[in-house]
Every structure is written in C-alpha cells, then in structure tokens.
Scaffold this active site. Structure first.
Site, short mmCIF file in Angstrom:
data_model
loop_
_atom_site.label_atom_id
_atom_site.label_comp_id
_atom_site.label_asym_id
_atom_site.label_seq_id
_atom_site.Cartn_x
_atom_site.Cartn_y
_atom_site.Cartn_z
N SER A 93 38.30 42.00 71.12
CA SER A 93 37.08 41.60 70.41
C SER A 93 37.45 40.83 69.16
CB SER A 93 36.24 42.82 70.05
OG SER A 93 35.73 43.41 71.21
N ALA A 107 40.99 54.58 67.88
CA ALA A 107 40.21 53.99 66.79
C ALA A 107 41.10 52.93 66.17
CB ALA A 107 39.82 55.04 65.76
N LEU A 111 39.27 47.51 65.46
CA LEU A 111 39.07 46.09 65.75
C LEU A 111 40.04 45.16 65.02
CD1 LEU A 111 35.15 45.86 65.84
CD2 LEU A 111 36.71 45.76 67.80
N ASN A 125 30.50 42.61 72.27
CA ASN A 125 30.83 44.00 72.04
C ASN A 125 29.82 44.57 71.05
OD1 ASN A 125 31.85 46.45 71.30
ND2 ASN A 125 33.88 45.71 70.74
N CYS A 136 31.23 49.16 69.99
CA CYS A 136 32.44 49.75 69.44
C CYS A 136 32.06 51.03 68.71
CB CYS A 136 33.14 48.79 68.48
SG CYS A 136 34.60 49.54 67.74
N LYS A 141 28.25 44.17 76.56
CA LYS A 141 28.97 45.41 76.83
C LYS A 141 28.24 46.56 76.17
CE LYS A 141 33.61 47.41 76.79
NZ LYS A 141 35.02 47.09 76.55
C1 LIG Z 1 43.37 50.65 72.77
C2 LIG Z 1 42.00 50.20 73.15
C3 LIG Z 1 41.41 49.14 72.48
C4 LIG Z 1 40.14 48.70 72.84
N1 LIG Z 1 39.59 47.65 72.18
C5 LIG Z 1 38.37 47.18 72.56
C6 LIG Z 1 37.80 46.04 71.96
O1 LIG Z 1 38.36 45.41 71.08
N2 LIG Z 1 36.58 45.63 72.38
C7 LIG Z 1 35.90 46.27 73.38
O2 LIG Z 1 34.79 45.84 73.73
N3 LIG Z 1 36.41 47.35 73.97
C8 LIG Z 1 37.63 47.82 73.59
N4 LIG Z 1 38.16 48.91 74.22
C9 LIG Z 1 37.41 49.55 75.32
C10 LIG Z 1 37.94 49.06 76.66
O3 LIG Z 1 37.71 47.69 76.81
C11 LIG Z 1 37.26 49.81 77.81
O4 LIG Z 1 35.89 49.45 77.86
C12 LIG Z 1 37.35 51.29 77.67
O5 LIG Z 1 38.64 51.67 77.24
C13 LIG Z 1 37.04 52.04 78.97
O6 LIG Z 1 37.86 51.62 80.01
P1 LIG Z 1 39.23 52.35 80.43
O7 LIG Z 1 38.94 53.79 80.65
O8 LIG Z 1 39.66 51.61 81.65
O9 LIG Z 1 40.18 52.17 79.29
C14 LIG Z 1 39.43 49.36 73.87
C15 LIG Z 1 40.03 50.44 74.52
C16 LIG Z 1 41.30 50.88 74.18
C17 LIG Z 1 41.87 52.05 74.91
#
Ligand SMILES: Cc1cc2nc3c(=O)[nH]c(=O)nc-3n(C[C@H](O)[C@H](O)[C@H](O)COP(=O)(O)O)c2cc1C
Ligand SMILES: Cc1cc2nc3c(=O)[nH]c(=O)nc-3n(C[C@H](O)[C@H](O)[C@H](O)COP(=O)(O)OP(=O)(O)OC[C@H]3O[C@@H](n4cnc5c(N)ncnc54)[C@H](O)[C@@H]3O)c2cc1C
Ligand SMILES: Cc1cc2nc3c(=O)[nH]c(=O)nc-3n(C[C@H](O)[C@H](O)[C@H](O)COP(=O)(O)OP(=O)(O)OC[C@H]3O[C@@H](n4cnc5c(N)ncnc54)[C@H](O)[C@@H]3O)c2cc1C
Ligand SMILES: Cc1cc2nc3c(=O)[nH]c(=O)nc-3n(C[C@H](O)[C@H](O)[C@H](O)COP(=O)(O)O)c2cc1C
Ligand code: FES
Ligand code: FES
Lengths: 306, 272, 306, 272
Positions: A48, A72, A75, A128, A131, A166
């Site tokens: 993001s 956490a 971002l 996004n 978050c 999202k």
């Molecule tokens: C380390 C990490 C960083 C993430 N950063 C973002 C982000 O910057 N923007 C966003 O929309 N989602 C972010 N997410 C959420 C993921 O895109 C995803 O929607 C979420 O982890 C659920 O999917 P998963 O279980 O396959 O990880 C992040 C997740 C993780 C684990």
C-alpha cells in the site's frame, strides 16, 4: 490466444491464473515480482502506497501465533513519488497485471495517489480502506459508510482503470460496506484485509507488537474470511477476490466455490515459500480436470447452490 | 532456499544467563534456547527487547543448549540491550536463514568489526576438521578486534592475519589489502566474508578477479525475518530467507545493488 | 476461609478458581458438572436456555478446521421449565456458582427466562446476546445498541442476582456495545462468543454445516478475542470474563494480563478433555509462584501498563 | 477416557466404493479411509451425507484401508444414505470412542438387530485368538439376522445361538431368554453386548446376577462426536468420548438412566 483453464477476469483485468500476490507481501521490489511471475502468479498487488513516505512502526512488527501472524507494519512505504520508478520498471518487465494498492489519510490523498499510480502505468488500483492498525487511514475510512462512499467515488471519477476496494472484516456487517463500495463504483472487491488482534508475552507481561494491536492473517482466519466471501457473493455482482489464510489449492478452491473469482496469497509465502503460487495453480488444474470442469470460472460461487 | 519451520518463529521469552563485555561498545549475551543451540554458523535470530525493539543478530556460539550473540551498541536497541542485566527477559525467534557451506578444504575467512561474529562461529565449527584455515580480521583499532585471545588459541596451527586501520595491532591498513596480498601468493577453495557491505563488495570484486568462490553474509533491515514483509529484499532475494549467506553466483545476480544500495525503513532505495 | 491464590470475584460471585465452564459445552447434565467440579472448575455456565424448548439444527452442527471448531448447534435446549429440575439439582449438589445462560427471541423472553432461572436457584445469569447463528436472538440483539440496552435493563430491573452480558466479537467496535451493556446495568461482561465463519467441502462443493454458517471457536480465535478483552479493560470498570480459544494455562494468563478476571473454557474440553481445568489451575498457580504474585487478581490487566 | 487426535475429527470426503444389500432395510457401505481402517471393534464414525445429515455409525469391518458400515434405514438420513450410489461422496470423521477389551478368554457376544454390527467386527478380530466364543444374535425374524453366513463360517468351532421372535430361524423367543439359559449352564469371563437399550439393560441385570463382567455399547444422540456438545451425555459420561463401550462398573454408576431415559434433541430427558 491459447485456451487456459485457469484464466480469470476481474473487472476487465485478464489474469492467467487466479492466484495473486496480496498487498504488503514482498512488494517493494520488481525483481521479486519477476521471481514469482515465474511461479505463475496471475497478478500482483503492490505494498500500500501513500502520498508521503512512511517509516512504519518499530519492531516487533509481526508475531506468529500457531500458524497465523499478527502484523502491525504500520504501512512503511516510500510514497508514490519514489515508487513511480518501480511501477514503471514493473510495467516494462512484467506481462501480468500490476495493481497498485493505495491508502490515504484523506479522501483527497486516495484520489491523488490513485491517479498518479495509474499515470505511472498501474493496470488498476486496490484501495486499502481496511488497514487495521494505522490511525486515520484504512479502517477509519473502511468502517465509515459515508467516507467510504466518497473516497471510492472520488477515485472512480478520476481514474480510467479498474478500481478494486479491499474491505475490512472488522465490521458488524460486511455486506453493508460492500454494497456502498459497489454503489460508489467499485469494479471489484477484495475480501478481506486482516482481523484486529493482539498477543501478550506472559513472561514479560507485555504486549509483543510495538503497536500493541495488529492484523491477524494466515490459516486461522480462513473460515471467517470464507464466510465474508460467501456473504458478499450473495450480495454484490462485481467480482470478489478472496484474501485470508489461503495456503494450498484446497483453500483456493474453497474460496472460489464460495464466490471468489481470484484469490490473493500473503502469509502462505512465509509458510510455503514462493512456490506456493505454482503449487496452488497445479492443484486447481488437477481439481478442475478430476471434476470435469472446463475452466476455473465455472466453479466460482458453486457452493451457493444447495 | 532455506528451511523454515513454524516452531522457529514462535517467540520464546527467556532470561539472560550471562553477559560478557568484549570492549567498550560490544557485549556477548548468553541465554538458553534449544532451537537456537542447534543453529549453524551464519544463521541469525530475531531478538526482542520487551517494549523497545526487535533486531536481527548473528549467532556467535552455541553449545549444550546455550546460545550467545555479540552485540555492538550502535543505536537505541543495541544500547538498550547492552545495558540489560543478567536474569532480565529477552524474546528470541529463530534460528533463521541459511548457513555457510563447510565442504571446502582450504578456507579463507575475512571479517570486519562485529562482522566477524558469524565467522568466529564458523571457525569454531570447522577448525577441528583437518582444514587449512586463514583468518583475516580487521577493525579500526586494536580493542575493536573481537575474540582475539580465543581466535589465537583456536588457530594455533592456522594463519591469522589481523589488520587495524590505525596500526595498533597487526598490519596497518584496510583489511582488503591483506586479502589481495595473500591471494597473490596463495589459492583458496573458498572465501567466507562478513562485515560492512562496502568491504564485502571489495572482497567480492577481488574474489571474482582471483576466481575464488565467495560466501558473503549480508545485512539488510529486517522486520519479519521469515521472508514475508519485504524489508530485507535485495534483487530477487530476501536476505532473511534466501540468505543471509549468498554465494558468488547469487552475488553476481545482485551486483547492481550489492555494496551500493539498500532499502531504508520506508522501503525506499538509498545508497549504502 | 482458607486463603487461596486462585480465588476470584466476579460481580459478587466468589470463584475458587478463575477457570469456568463456557456456555453450551456439555451443559445439560448436572452429573457432568460434578465431574468437572472435581477438576477444580471455578464456576459453571449452563447451555443457553430459552422460554420454549428447541431442537436445534440438523447435523452437521460442528466442523473442525485445524484446531478450531465452527458450530451451529442452533441453541438446542429443553426450555426453562424443563431445565428447572437441573438448576435445582445443581444447586443441591454443587458448591460452586451456577450461572444460567439465557437467550430470548424478544426482550420479554430474556426477562422471563432470567427471572425464572434465578427463582429456581441460579447464582447469576449470563445473557447470550451474541449467538451468531440463530435468527432473531443473540446477535440480532447483541448487534443492535438500542435493543441491547433495553434487554439488559429489563433483566436487571427484575432480578436481584448478578447479570453478566456475553458480548459478540462480530461487531465493528466492541467497546461501544460494552459501554451500552454497562450503562444498562451489566455487572460483568463475558468476552466473547464465537466468530461468524463457515467451511465448504470441496469434493461435494457444498457448505458443511447444515446451517451453512456457524460460530468459530478454539485456538484460532484467541488473538482476536484477546484483543477484545484488552480493549474492554480500557473501556469499562466491571469485571471481564475471557472466552475464546483458551486451551492451556499460558492462554489463561495471557487473558488475565489483558484484563480478564476469569476465563471460560469451551473447545479445550474437546481438545484436552475435562482435566483441562485442573491443568490450567495448576499452571496459573506455578506462574504466580514463580513470578511472586500473591494472588491471581494481581495480574488482571497488568499488560496494560507499558 | 478414550484418546482423541485432531486428525480423526477432520472430515474426509470420499466416494462410496461398494454397496451391499444385507436385507430389505439394511445395507453395507464400503469406502477407503486410512484412519478408520485402523479402528478397533466398538469404535464409531460420524458419516456425512452432504446437505442431508451426519450420523453416528459403528464400524462393521476394516481391512487394508477399506472400511465398512452397515446401515439400517430407520429415518431420513439412513434412508437417504441407503439410496446413495457407488461413487457418490460421503464425509467421514473418526474413528471415535473407545473399544471392546479383548483380554478375556471365554467370551459371550450378544447382539440384537443392527446392534450386532460392532460385535461382528469384534468376532472377526478375536476369533482366531484361541478363544472360546459364544455368539448370540437375535432379531424379529430370520432375514433381519445379519451376517449369518459369514458368522457361521467364522464360528465353525464356536457356538452360535440365534433367536428370532417369530421363530423363523433358531430359537423362538427373545434374545435374553437364550442368555439366561446358557448362563445357568456355563460361566463366561466376559459378556459383550450391543442392541436396543432395553435389551442391553436386561443383559446388564442378568450379568450382574451371574456376576459376569459386561461391556455394553451404548447409543445416544450425537452431534459433535468428540465430547463437546453434551447431546450424548448419560450421567457423568459422554457416550461419544467416554464410551460408547461401558463396563459393568460404569454401568452401575448410570443405572438410573441406562435403559430408562435419554436426552432428546432438545436436551430434555425422555423415557427410552
Ligand atoms: C506483513 C504483512 C503486510 C501487509 N501489508 C498490507 C498492506 O500494505 N496493504 C494491504 O492492503 N494489506 C496488507 N496486508 C494484508 C494482506 O494483503 C492480506 O490481505 C492478509 O494478510 C490476509 O491474507 P493472508 O492470510 O494470505 O496473509 C499485509 C499482511 C501482512 C501479513
Ligand atoms: C542478519 C543480520 C545479522 C546481524 N548480526 C549482528 C551481530 O551479530 N551483532 C551486531 O551487533 N549487530 C548485528 N546486526 C546488526 C544489528 O541488527 C543492528 O546493529 C541493530 O539492529 C541496530 O539497532 P539499533 O536500534 O541499536 O540502531 P538504530 O539506531 O535503530 O540503527 C542503526 C543501524 O542499524 C541497522 N538496523 C536498525 N534496525 C535494524 C533492523 N531491524 N534490521 C537490520 N538492521 C537494522 C540500520 O543499518 C541502522 O541504520 C545484524 C544484522 C543483520 C541483518
Ligand atoms: C455409537 C452409535 C453407533 C451406531 N451404529 C449404527 C450402525 O452401525 N448401524 C445403524 O444402522 N445405526 C447405527 N446407529 C444408529 C444411527 O445413528 C441412527 O439410526 C441414525 O442416526 C438415524 O438417523 P435417521 O435420520 O435415519 O433417523 P431419524 O428419523 O432422524 O431418527 C431415528 C432415530 O435414530 C436415532 N438418531 C437420529 N439421529 C441421531 C444422531 N445424530 N445420533 C444418534 N442417534 C440418532 C434416534 O434414536 C432417532 O429417534 C448408531 C448410533 C450410535 C450412537
Ligand atoms: C458446541 C458449542 C456450543 C456452544 N453453545 C453456546 C451457547 O449455547 N451459548 C453461548 O453463549 N455460547 C455458546 N458457545 C460459545 C462458547 O460458550 C464460547 O464462548 C466459545 O466457544 C469460545 O470459547 P472456546 O474457544 O473456549 O470454545 C458454544 C460453543 C460451542 C463450541
Ligand atoms: S525481514 Fe521480512 S522479508 Fe526479510
Ligand atoms: S456427541 Fe457431542 S458430546 Fe457426545
């Protein structure tokens, strides 16, 4: 064009396979995108990106609980101006859709960043609005119906490429927000971001994450997000992209049967490494063959027929 | 591609067993941890200082369930860690990452500053194995040369070349000069390097020149430590998961970045 | 009275240990209550009881996903009139607090059942305003601020024993509902009920639960519910009872550090069997001793001090 | 207290391999399942008929990865199951619960109707073990006596006493009369019983009278199958988790309920 049973279409984007890279996962470097492109990833969502650069939170920014993660990150991102180069480079070297994830601290920021991302060459943006751990962005908009509507509308009015929204699972009724997003013009929905959670270390008696709270991802949340997708498919007609705990081809199929047209992989990259895209694509292919489906689009939402 | 087992990444909170002062800025901290005590030279841990920070540290030694890391105070986390007391709790995840190969016979180990930590661990593991070892260490000044007395004992039948920039101990000069000097005379099966990246880049260029295989231990900002967050990316690699040890073939693929640029906390590419 | 480091007080109830039996778990039979009383359970919450008897949903009513369960029992219960005997018998043979869980299809039903339960001898009632799968009760009230307020108020006005309110995690902001519950007179809060979820069988392409959706419990939800407890402790002053994925003494401590005065055990009875109460109590005791705490009440909310 | 492993309770969906008609109302259904094929006599599974129901069924046989259950059509789920075709998918969880002991030497097996399913499985497992076995089976009428031809082969050196209420095969009368008759003449180390609960209650009372240890397989409504929901409770026990096999000592503790009352779907105690 050769026929490919894994081909999927999301709001005008053409994906060679329904497995996408989720936002925030290894998404600073185009070299890495190329690496997973070789594994058959169907589309890529970047970290993001906001208007200004952000350092993110202090470590610990992530903690593992069983086979899930609470993160956490806060971002961390270089800001859209710096990221322009990566977008341009990505468009040069990749031949799969590049979706830039966008956040903002105001409706205007969402609009500005989205516009710039598209101008630099992004094939679509993913907003996004979900978050769970950074104040004044993400959830503050994703959980506020009126702000959500205006943010999406504003972006839609100003970009000519698909706008994906999202959603957050941290709401009483996700279909309400989905309906608003679609009314505001969302071309597709990603369901969902992470779930608000925390972990405490009993030895030091302290919360582990520097930010105390974070977003829960990985296998533990799968049944919850699957339910979101199922509910959304009943409610909206735009394509749904599933994201939450998908680790293997069975999970992917489950999400598609629930109503997802494509799926995003995040945590599984840690759990299974980058081969996860290839593994999942192969698994889906065998499943389709065994069950005599012609293509993956045939199974989308199939479990709703009971 | 290194292995990753779920249990490695579950944080263990444990009391500090022992603290040893190495020099004005550097301490060695020892604790009990079964998983880390099976780590191999080159692997690292993520160490949590409750409510302060969590940082990557190379494993310096491990035996009989006890694990040591050597920490140089350079900022808030390392200062805060080095001011902790015996018995206070730290959190540990790991071991993570890959490790140095140990197949080659005639080895050159070259480390600068606190970068010799994983090389020291490697030395301890391979020194008994009937290998021919040359150990080059370097620092600004004598008391920044770590583990000297142990190294001397370990290497009594081997070669040690120490270098200090101010000449307070061993050769005066920079460490890569020592390297070039010795490579003009001798051939090695492998070079292991760890230290400041600009130094390692020089080592890489020299090794390429002399056509000697290199394994270099890289450092990047780390958050997750398990290949998820992207903080530590270099080219197509994640230092935490695909590294931290990279061989010559891999280093060639990232030669545009190696020694030149890295991501900062914002994920922005900056010069090294 | 002998001093006991595990003693806990919840809204006037005196518990010998902070581990309670969660509602709906093995809670038809007083003989079973006696069995777990021997294991050191500190208090017992019955199955949720309504005005009329209910058959519940067809099987499958439960499905295991990793180490969690999704259940949609559908509130099978004999109705308060039939259950009277069990309450009376329980009060005769048990010397630990008996809390009758109450649900209703209207505010009046909550009131009637609660009144009867107390008349039959219950030491307290726990209002289940958070069942995620039965229409028109539970969530329909637990997610509606105004109804929630009136239901609790009505019960409070009509019973002289403690009224505990069991909250739902399926809301955008749990502290909002907690505040309402406390304003309406809740003497304690149970946080929380299960999380709305589902599972699909990819071979048959069908949802597994007969009710399609159910409530997710067990270890996977722990980090989410822990966050709820942490947030609630910041917001309300009444005692909080933690419920969600607590399987061992470490989980129990984590919940208490977050702010729970007591904890409820559900799914862990399947995962660990009935000895789980004893195991957890022993573990808490050793922890208190090792960390030199005098009693369990000293650690409640301790992780909030950072 | 029976074991419970997580993997047992993860549902496996598998095609029906084979269907055999036993009589007008009863069929034997065979499928492949590794976990269940290691089940012991007395254990049961939860069988899912997609979008219809999920019901408990005793394991009738298991060998080389193949597992069989024998189902009597008594209501909607069993009727629907018995009208399924080879190749259609069913879901399976289990095996659950405890099993018959097999230590005793002189055994009496007594089963009524479809209740002989687990006893038949037990018979197959113990018949080669140099034991002295008496098998009493009973039903209303001849063609409700299950597995007769196999039982005859299995028991060629053992005793079979068949009873039908209408006298169409073996003794005419009810099965417990056969039991009393034989106990007057012979002593047994153990009695194994499965069948309608009122019959089993009679068997219990008779076994108590003759002081012979009993193991009876109980039935109750089941939902979770793993000791969580309370549907199957009898006294302090859960039939699914602490049973389904109960010995004389346990049966004495629940004698107020055993044979008399059970919980209905509402959790209300009703007469049997
Ligand atoms: C380390 C990490 C960083 C993430 N950063 C973002 C982000 O910057 N923007 C966003 O929309 N989602 C972010 N997410 C959420 C993921 O895109 C995803 O929607 C979420 O982890 C659920 O999917 P998963 O279980 O396959 O990880 C992040 C997740 C993780 C684990
Ligand atoms: C694989 C690996 C092994 C390491 N082994 C050792 C070791 O054995 N001994 C030792 O003393 N140091 C080691 N380091 C470096 C150590 O992690 C940093 O010195 C430490 O994180 C600095 O934190 P700080 O808060 O004290 O300093 P800050 O003031 O926060 O930062 C000083 C510098 O340290 C680096 N740094 C800060 N945070 C991180 C982070 N999360 N990840 C990586 N680098 C960071 C950055 O270059 C930064 O500019 C290792 C680093 C890596 C990546
Ligand atoms: C441990 C155990 C082992 C069993 N083994 C066998 C077997 O090997 N072969 C066989 O034919 N039958 C067996 N049964 C009985 C079988 O489960 C029931 O016949 C079946 O559930 C009836 O379902 P239905 O929908 O066809 O009938 P319904 O019309 O729903 O009910 C008929 C009767 O079946 C019983 N029943 C219904 N649902 C359940 C349930 N979920 N759990 C338990 N009993 C229920 C009740 O007594 C009910 O009154 C076993 C039961 C238990 C508890
Ligand atoms: C099989 C089952 C039945 C339940 N029935 C009820 C109920 O009747 N009333 C209620 O308030 N909660 C009910 N719950 C929720 C539990 O009381 C508990 O709050 C939840 O399962 C989370 O705790 P756990 O993870 O320890 O199981 C039920 C849970 C399960 C698994
Ligand atoms: S530190 Fe997160 S990917 Fe390497
Ligand atoms: S069937 Fe649920 S406890 Fe036995």
């Amino acid at each position: 064009m050769k026929s490919n049973s894994l081909e999927t279409h999301i709001a005008g984007l053409h994906l060679n396979s329904p497995t996408m890279l989720a936002s925030g996962i290894m998404s600073y470097s185009v070299d890495f995108f190329q690496r997973i492109a070789k594994e058959g990833v169907g589309g890529i969502v970047t970290k993001s990106i906001g208007l200004e650069s952000r350092k993110g939170f202090e470590n610990p920014t992530i903690v593992q609980i069983n086979n899930g993660f609470i993160n956490a990150m806060g971002l961390p991102n270089p800001g859209i101006a710096s990221y322009a180069n990566e977008i341009k480079k990505a468009k040069n070297v990749l031949n799969i859709p590049l979706i830039v994830s966008v956040y903002g601290f105001s409706i205007e920021e969402y609009e500005t960043v989205a516009k710039k991302a598209i101008n630099y060459g992004a094939d679509a943006v993913e907003l996004n609005v979900s978050c769970p751990h950074v104040k004044d962005t993400g959830l503050e908009i994703g959980q506020n119906p009126e702000k959500l509507f205006r943010a999406i509308k504003k972006v839609k009015n100003n970009v000519k490429k698909p706008v994906i929204v999202k959603l957050s699972p941290n709401v009483t009724n996700i279909t309400e927000f989905a309906t608003i997003a679609v009314e505001a013009g969302a071309d597709a929905l990603t369901a969902t971001n992470t779930i608000h959670a925390m972990a405490i270390d009993i030895e030091s008696t302290k919360p582990i994450l520097s930010n105390i709270f974070g977003g829960f991802s990985g296998p533990p949340i799968k049944p919850i997000i699957l339910r979101c997708v199922y509910e959304l498919f009943k409610t909206v007609t735009v394509p749904i992209i599933g994201s939450g705990g998908i680790t293997n081809w069975r999970d992917a199929i489950e999400f598609m049967l629930a109503g997802a047209s494509a799926i995003q992989i995040g945590t599984a990259i840690a759990l299974q490494n980058t081969k996860v895209f290839n593994d999942i694509n192969k698994g889906i292919k065998s499943y389709l063959k065994k069950k005599r489906f012609k293509n993956v689009e045939q199974i989308v939402g199939l479990s709703q027929k009971i | 591609m290194s292995a990753y087992l779920r249990k490695y990444n579950i944080m263990r909170t444990i009391p500090i067993l022992n603290i040893k002062t190495e020099n004005q800025t550097t301490k060695t901290i020892t604790f009990n941890d079964k998983l880390c005590s099976r780590a191999k030279p080159g692997q690292f841990i993520m160490l949590w200082i409750p409510r302060v920070d969590e940082i990557p540290l190379s494993i310096m030694n491990s035996q009989k369930g006890e694990v040591s890391v050597t920490v140089k105070a350079v900022g808030s986390a390392t200062n805060s860690l080095n001011s902790m007391k015996k018995g206070q709790n730290i959190g540990v995840r790991g071991p993570f990452g890959n490790w140095f190969s140990t197949r080659s016979n005639k080895c050159l180990l070259i480390g600068g500053g606190v970068g010799i930590v994983p090389l020291y661990f490697l030395l301890k593991k391979i020194v008994g194995d009937d290998k021919q070892i040359t150990f080059i260490n370097g620092a600004k000044t004598e008391n920044e040369l770590l583990f000297m007395s142990s190294i001397k004992i370990l290497c009594k039948n081997q070669t040690i070349l120490s270098t200090t920039e101010d000449g307070s101990y061993g050769y005066k000069g920079i460490i890569t000069e020592s390297l070039t000097k010795i490579l003009r005379q001798e051939k090695f099966d492998i070079i292991y390097a760890c230290g400041p990246e600009s130094m390692m880049r020089n080592v890489f260029d020299i090794a390429e020149l002399y056509k000697i295989p290199l394994e270099a231990s890289l450092e990047r900002l780390m958050r997750c430590g398990i290949g998820l967050c992207g903080s530590c990316v270099i080219g197509q690699y994640r230092v935490c998961r695909d590294g931290p040890i990279f061989n010559s073939k891999q280093l060639r693929k990232i030669q545009d970045e190696f020694g030149f640029s890295r991501l900062d906390f914002n994920g922005k590419k900056i010069p090294i």
